[in-house]
Design a protein around this motif. Structure first.
Motif, PDB file in Angstrom:
ATOM      1  N   ASP A   7     -85.977 -22.829 -20.397  1.00 52.19           N
ATOM      2  CA  ASP A   7     -84.662 -22.842 -19.747  1.00 52.19           C
ATOM      3  C   ASP A   7     -84.805 -23.022 -18.239  1.00 52.19           C
ATOM      4  N   TRP A   8     -85.743 -22.310 -17.646  1.00 49.69           N
ATOM      5  CA  TRP A   8     -85.976 -22.465 -16.205  1.00 49.69           C
ATOM      6  C   TRP A   8     -86.516 -23.852 -15.895  1.00 49.69           C
ATOM      7  N   GLN A   9     -87.427 -24.347 -16.702  1.00 50.92           N
ATOM      8  CA  GLN A   9     -87.994 -25.683 -16.476  1.00 50.92           C
ATOM      9  C   GLN A   9     -86.883 -26.735 -16.487  1.00 50.92           C
ATOM     10  N   ASP A  10     -85.958 -26.612 -17.433  1.00 48.98           N
ATOM     11  CA  ASP A  10     -84.875 -27.591 -17.547  1.00 48.98           C
ATOM     12  C   ASP A  10     -83.970 -27.606 -16.318  1.00 48.98           C
ATOM     13  N   ALA A  11     -83.792 -26.445 -15.687  1.00 49.40           N
ATOM     14  CA  ALA A  11     -82.879 -26.334 -14.547  1.00 49.40           C
ATOM     15  C   ALA A  11     -83.600 -26.299 -13.198  1.00 49.40           C
ATOM     16  N   TRP A  12     -84.928 -26.414 -13.204  1.00 46.69           N
ATOM     17  CA  TRP A  12     -85.712 -26.177 -11.997  1.00 46.69           C
ATOM     18  C   TRP A  12     -85.345 -27.112 -10.844  1.00 46.69           C
ATOM     19  N   ASP A  13     -85.211 -28.389 -11.103  1.00 41.34           N
ATOM     20  CA  ASP A  13     -84.891 -29.321 -10.021  1.00 41.34           C
ATOM     21  C   ASP A  13     -83.556 -28.985  -9.369  1.00 41.34           C
ATOM     22  N   SER A  14     -82.563 -28.667 -10.172  1.00 47.51           N
ATOM     23  CA  SER A  14     -81.259 -28.277  -9.625  1.00 47.51           C
ATOM     24  C   SER A  14     -81.370 -26.973  -8.844  1.00 47.51           C
ATOM     25  N   PHE A  15     -82.105 -26.028  -9.381  1.00 48.62           N
ATOM     26  CA  PHE A  15     -82.303 -24.742  -8.729  1.00 48.62           C
ATOM     27  C   PHE A  15     -82.976 -24.924  -7.362  1.00 48.62           C
ATOM     28  N   CYS A  16     -83.952 -25.795  -7.307  1.00 51.46           N
ATOM     29  CA  CYS A  16     -84.665 -26.035  -6.047  1.00 51.46           C
ATOM     30  C   CYS A  16     -83.774 -26.696  -4.998  1.00 51.46           C
ATOM     31  N   GLY A  17     -82.691 -27.307  -5.412  1.00 51.26           N
ATOM     32  CA  GLY A  17     -81.771 -27.947  -4.482  1.00 51.26           C
ATOM     33  C   GLY A  17     -80.712 -27.010  -3.913  1.00 51.26           C
ATOM     34  N   LEU A  18     -80.687 -25.773  -4.359  1.00 47.97           N
ATOM     35  CA  LEU A  18     -79.685 -24.824  -3.883  1.00 47.97           C
ATOM     36  C   LEU A  18     -79.984 -24.356  -2.464  1.00 47.97           C
ATOM     37  N   ASP A  19     -78.937 -24.186  -1.672  1.00 46.23           N
ATOM     38  CA  ASP A  19     -79.053 -23.560  -0.363  1.00 46.23           C
ATOM     39  C   ASP A  19     -78.631 -22.107  -0.538  1.00 46.23           C
ATOM     40  N   LEU A  20     -79.572 -21.196  -0.431  1.00 45.53           N
ATOM     41  CA  LEU A  20     -79.288 -19.784  -0.636  1.00 45.53           C
ATOM     42  C   LEU A  20     -79.223 -19.008   0.680  1.00 45.53           C
ATOM     43  N   SER A  21     -79.067 -19.730   1.773  1.00 39.86           N
ATOM     44  CA  SER A  21     -78.963 -19.078   3.075  1.00 39.86           C
ATOM     45  C   SER A  21     -77.826 -18.072   3.071  1.00 39.86           C
ATOM     46  N   GLY A  22     -78.115 -16.882   3.576  1.00 38.87           N
ATOM     47  CA  GLY A  22     -77.106 -15.839   3.641  1.00 38.87           C
ATOM     48  C   GLY A  22     -76.880 -15.103   2.330  1.00 38.87           C
ATOM     49  N   LYS A  23     -77.584 -15.465   1.279  1.00 37.59           N
ATOM     50  CA  LYS A  23     -77.433 -14.820  -0.026  1.00 37.59           C
ATOM     51  C   LYS A  23     -78.490 -13.723  -0.181  1.00 37.59           C
TER      52      LYS A  23
END
Length: 111
Positions: A7-23
């Motif tokens: 599940d993580w592998q399938d979503a990894w590229d999208s996850f890596c594109g997130l900006d989590l600044s301030g989170k």
């Protein structure tokens, strides 16, 4: 075996594109420290690295105590797990107490 789940592998590229600044992020991992003692919760360490590089603040580190029997983990930094470390295969009797303490710890760090 310490790798990200499918599940993580399938979503990894999208996850890596997130900006989590301030989170603020808290991590937990579930693994088998006896069957995979040389890579116990390695995936939690991988996720931690990505979350930090995406700008998030991570809370909820967890002490590596004598109760744990693993030999290696990429989720350990400066002597602590980067999040709550659980093992339902070998230490399910400790999970409820660990979760309760961890939740109290997180509440104290984000309020």
């Amino acid at each position: 075996n310490g790798e990200l789940s499918d599940d993580w592998q399938d979503a990894w590229d999208s996850f890596c594109g997130l900006d989590l600044s301030g989170k603020t992020v808290a991590l937990f991992g579930l693994g088998d420290q006896e069957g995979y003692d040389e890579e116990y919760l390695d995936a939690m360490g991988t996720i931690y690295d990505q979350v930090v590089s995406s700008g998030a603040t991570v809370v909820g580190e967890w002490e590596v105590s004598d109760e744990y029997t693993h030999s290696e983990s990429k989720a350990v930094r400066d002597g602590k797990f980067v999040g709550l470390a659980l093992d339902e295969d070998n230490q399910d009797d400790l999970s409820d107490e660990r979760i309760e303490k961890w939740c109290d710890q997180i509440k104290g760090s984000v309020l």
